[in-house]
Design an enzyme around this catalytic site. Structure first.
Site, PDB file in Angstrom:
ATOM      1  CG  ASN A 114      -1.749  -0.841   1.174  1.00  0.00           C
ATOM      2  OD1 ASN A 114      -2.253  -2.011   0.209  1.00  0.00           O
ATOM      3  ND2 ASN A 114      -2.969  -0.920   1.813  1.00  0.00           N
ATOM      4  NE  ARG A 125      -8.284  -1.840 -10.622  1.00  0.00           N
ATOM      5  CZ  ARG A 125      -6.744  -1.131 -11.238  1.00  0.00           C
ATOM      6  NH1 ARG A 125      -5.803  -1.246 -11.375  1.00  0.00           N
ATOM      7  NH2 ARG A 125      -6.915   0.549 -10.889  1.00  0.00           N
ATOM      8  NE  ARG A 142      -2.922   5.222 -10.976  1.00  0.00           N
ATOM      9  CZ  ARG A 142      -3.395   6.261  -9.621  1.00  0.00           C
ATOM     10  NH1 ARG A 142      -4.463   5.843  -9.368  1.00  0.00           N
ATOM     11  NH2 ARG A 142      -4.270   7.778 -10.744  1.00  0.00           N
ATOM     12  CG  HIS A 190     -14.497   2.739 -11.967  1.00  0.00           C
ATOM     13  ND1 HIS A 190     -14.961   2.973 -10.712  1.00  0.00           N
ATOM     14  CD2 HIS A 190     -13.119   2.552 -11.441  1.00  0.00           C
ATOM     15  CE1 HIS A 190     -15.180   2.217  -9.758  1.00  0.00           C
ATOM     16  NE2 HIS A 190     -13.467   2.184 -10.180  1.00  0.00           N
ATOM     17  CE1 TYR A 220      -9.226  -6.551  -2.708  1.00  0.00           C
ATOM     18  CE2 TYR A 220     -10.032  -4.994  -4.324  1.00  0.00           C
ATOM     19  CZ  TYR A 220      -9.098  -5.128  -4.041  1.00  0.00           C
ATOM     20  OH  TYR A 220      -7.697  -4.932  -4.370  1.00  0.00           O
ATOM     21  NE  ARG A 233     -10.703   0.078   1.151  1.00  0.00           N
ATOM     22  CZ  ARG A 233     -10.482  -0.053   0.325  1.00  0.00           C
ATOM     23  NH1 ARG A 233     -11.733  -0.351   0.204  1.00  0.00           N
ATOM     24  NH2 ARG A 233      -9.479   0.683  -0.617  1.00  0.00           N
ATOM     25  CG  HIS A 249     -14.424  -2.507  -3.811  1.00  0.00           C
ATOM     26  ND1 HIS A 249     -14.730  -3.238  -5.217  1.00  0.00           N
ATOM     27  CD2 HIS A 249     -12.988  -2.022  -3.850  1.00  0.00           C
ATOM     28  CE1 HIS A 249     -14.392  -2.020  -5.682  1.00  0.00           C
ATOM     29  NE2 HIS A 249     -12.953  -1.786  -5.273  1.00  0.00           N
TER      30      HIS A 249
END
Length: 733
Positions: free
Chosen positions: A70, A397, A427, A457, A490, A586, A614
């Site tokens: 992270n 993704r 990314r 997205h 997630y 979160r 998530h």
């Protein structure tokens, strides 16, 4: 703790923040927290899980490793951006009023604390692992029995792939890639006593650790040694005729953000070029061992162009993220009990026919507690079904091994019209997505890259099927990616529906992305950057109006980040009007709760546990007590950030089916509100503290793991199989 399912209706008292008077003035006078410092506070909570005595030892090591990865990404993206602004003289303040230079100063102070904390935790876990017969040795401590094997491994597996390079005017300084590690050796030539410095860059193809075979390490024992330590241990084999005076390990992090010009003519070519440039980005951080040779340090600083403020020295482990390799050790006794997600009974009752189950009634799948295979099967069935005419899907993704991609390729090869919106700007997944796009195009899939300046997205899949009554559109709307790995860790929602209104809206949204045709007269969905922000504002304003009229008014929100000033100000206005606002955030939260006259009616908690929270869920009381059937409920791909609301294509999906509504609001969202074991309160000064309760502790992850969902339970499980959670607390919505 018990993992048995709860079988009776359960009333759980919601914990409240420690009883302290609301802050009358926010510390420093700011109404907002700094985004970057709030993110660092999130990583502190992740790091705290490495000290959680309730967790098995290797799971604690996993959290330590995650805190390291992270932090690396934070440096490569967020800090790199601030460094770039400071270098260009940009002094635009952040939401809390700090300039880039001021933020960098505060960040570096916090980074030093975090780095020290990580090393302290590593030393503790290192000794605990040794007690459990997992040994991570350094160059000074290797059992004699393993020495012969390690030396042979070095000579046969390591020596052929490493290249020592002298650092002098005759040898150009080698390029050190992002996240690259290297060793500097100070040597004296025995023949003439001349001193030289040699560098060895550790190839990325090598693992971070070598595991000595069990029969050599000892019965029941695991022995690991890092590649760097192995090279240091046998360095004399590399430098015959030299005396090694000293050595030191270093690691480099580079600016890894990608900037694309809006007028880029060929997006694919532009991204391929940008990925190459990213690998040579500016050095943002240099990690060194505490006793690193001063002369070698000076060479690195000069050659890498590193300012001294970007140097971190440690007397512990460099590259904490690499501990993930140790977590893979086959010791189930030191890990969480294995968990297999449920496949919803509702779909099994239809003999696995997803279309039949969805046609009967909307269904929501709660990942990772319910299997991601439902999503994969939805696309696989569409690919094989002769009545399916078209498939359209967004891909943000998808991972390196994607059953969804394979199903789309199969569908195209079966003659169906298949459209895939592949987001190149995801990314660190840009390169993988380029590969998928090429593979899809070769199979005959129509690949669209969306907008140049907006990321797509939203998580949407459409299947158009020919049926007796005509064409019917089946939709999947998700809060998470079509990624088989993250779907196991997630928490996300997958909503399946054949509602014609949602189908028409989904088609318009797809046309917006593929053909820039701005949708008009949407029936249910809100889309960013068009009207999603306005819909959130509208629902907040209705709660404000209800509060002023004396009606029940409450807002419940669950998201990953909240940084948008406009949304925060709207929530402050709601608090001022008497609306009870409960947020489960979160990660980053720039909203400051519990300040009198500003936010005394807002509570913020963060959940950090076995699974990564998530899902994005937004609920509004709508004039009745919360939670209840009258509440307006939405799931979304969007967090409450400016980038999501203004610079991405996102979806906000209203939930109107009664069973799905009950599951998301009164099972999923309520359980998050009630959780005590994994929750942290955010205080007005920006600090977090673990939730404490005098009553029975409640763990929402355990609840979901041991109980079926409301919409997926099936007819055989209808009677009493899902315990009903009841909210009981001092302040009701």
């Amino acid at each position: 703790m018990s993992s048995q399912p709860i079988t009776d209706d359960q009333t759980v008292s919601a914990a409240s923040p420690p009883s302290v008077p609301p802050a009358t003035i926010a510390p420093g006078g700011e109404a907002y927290f700094n985004r970057e410092l709030s993110w660092l506070a999130f990583n502190e909570r992740v790091l705290a899980e490495a000290c959680n005595e309730r967790y098995p030892l290797l799971e604690r090591l996993r959290f330590l490793s995650i805190s390291g990865s992270n932090l690396d990404e934070f440096m490569m993206i967020r800090v790199a951006g601030l460094v770039g602004q400071a270098q260009r003289g940009i002094e635009k303040p952040a939401i809390d009023g700090r300039t880039p230079t001021q933020q960098l100063s505060a960040i570096r102070e916090k980074l030093a604390e975090l780095s020290t904390r990580q090393q302290d935790i590593w030393r503790n876990l290192h000794s605990r692992l040794a007690e459990a017969d997992i040994h991570i040795a350094d160059e000074q401590r290797v059992k004699p029995a393993a020495h012969k094997w390690l030396e042979a491994f070095f000579l046969e597996e390591i020596l052929p792939v490493i290249t020592p390079q002298a650092l002098d005017p005759a040898h150009p300084f080698p390029f050190v890639h992002n996240e690259g590690m290297g060793l500097l050796f100070t040597l004296t030539r025995d023949a003439d006593q001349e001193q030289i410095i040699e560098m060895i860059l550790i190839p990325t193809a090598l693992p971070r650790f070598v595991r000595v075979p069990g029969d050599i390490a000892g019965a029941g024992e695991a022995l690991y040694i890092s590649i760097a330590s192995l090279i240091q241990r046998y360095a004399k084999k590399l430098f015959p005729g030299f005396t090694i005076e000293g050595d030191g390990l270093f690691r480099v992090l580079r600016d890894s953000d990608i900037e694309i010009e809006e007028e880029a003519e060929d997006l694919v070519r532009t991204f391929r070029s940008a990925i190459q440039r990213r690998r040579r980005g500016q050095v943002i951080q240099l990690e060194l061992e505490e006793d690193f040779d001063p002369q070698g340090e000076e060479i690195l600083l000069q050659q890498l162009g590193v300012h001294e403020a970007a140097v971190i020295k440690t007397d512990g482990m460099i590259g904490i993220d690499g501990l993930a390799e140790i977590v893979d050790e086959d010791r189930p006794d030191l890990k969480f009990d294995a968990y297999s997600p449920r496949y919803p009974e509702r779909i099994r009752e239809h003999d696995g026919d997803a279309f039949s189950a969805i046609r009967e009634k909307d269904i929501v799948i709660h990942h990772p507690y319910e299997s991601f295979e439902v999503v994969v099967d939805f696309i696989r069935q569409a690919a094989a079904d002769p009545d399916v005419v078209a498939i359209k899907q967004t891909l943000y993704r998808a991972g390196s091994q994607s059953a969804v991609i394979s199903a789309l390729i199969e569908a195209a090869e079966n003659g169906k019209s298949v459209t895939a919106v592949v987001e190149l700007k995801a990314r660190f997944d840009e390169e993988q997505n380029l590969k998928w796009a090429t593979k899809l195009e070769r199979a005959g899939v129509q690949v669209i890259y969306g907008f140049t300046d907006w990321k797509t997205h939203a998580k949407v899949a459409m299947v158009v099927r020919r049926e007796e009554s005509g064409f019917r559109t089946y939709c999947h709307f998700g809060t998470g990616n079509y990624h088989p790995i993250t779907a196991k860790i997630y928490t996300d929602m997958s909503f399946f529906t054949a509602d014609p209104k949602l189908g028409r809206d989904a088609a318009k949204m797809m046309n917006f992305v593929t053909g820039y045709v701005e949708p008009h007269e949407l029936e249910m969905i809100s889309i960013a950057p068009l009207d999603l922000r306005e819909e959130i504002y509208r629902r907040i304003d209705i709660e404000i109006s209800n509060a002023r009229r004396g009606k029940p008014a409450a807002i419940w929100m669950k998201c990953n980040q909240i940084t948008d000033e406009g949304v925060i100000d709207r929530l402050y206005a709601a608090s001022d009007a008497g609306v009870r606002v409960d947020l489960v955030v979160r990660g980053i939260c720039c909203l400051r709760p519990g300040v009198e006259g500003l936010s005394e009616n807002i509570r913020v908690k963060s959940i950090i546990g076995r699974f990564l929270e998530h899902s994005r869920i937004y609920a509004f009381a709508n004039g009745r007590a919360m939670p209840g059937p009258n509440a307006r409920l939405y799931i979304s791909s969007a967090d409450l950030m400016g980038r999501n609301l203004d610079r991405r294509v996102e979806s906000l999906i209203p939930i109107t089916n009664r069973t799905v509504h009950d599951q998301i609001l009164q099972q999923v969202l309520l359980a998050n509100m009630l959780d005590t074991e994994q929750s942290w309160w955010l205080h007005a000064d920006g600090s977090y503290s673990r939730v404490e309760t005098d009553g029975k502790p409640f763990n929402c992850h355990r609840y979901f793991m041991t109980n079926p969902s409301l919409s997926g339970r099936g007819g055989a499980l209808e009677a009493g199989a899902v315990p009903k959670l009841t909210l009981r607390r001092g302040r009701a919505g």
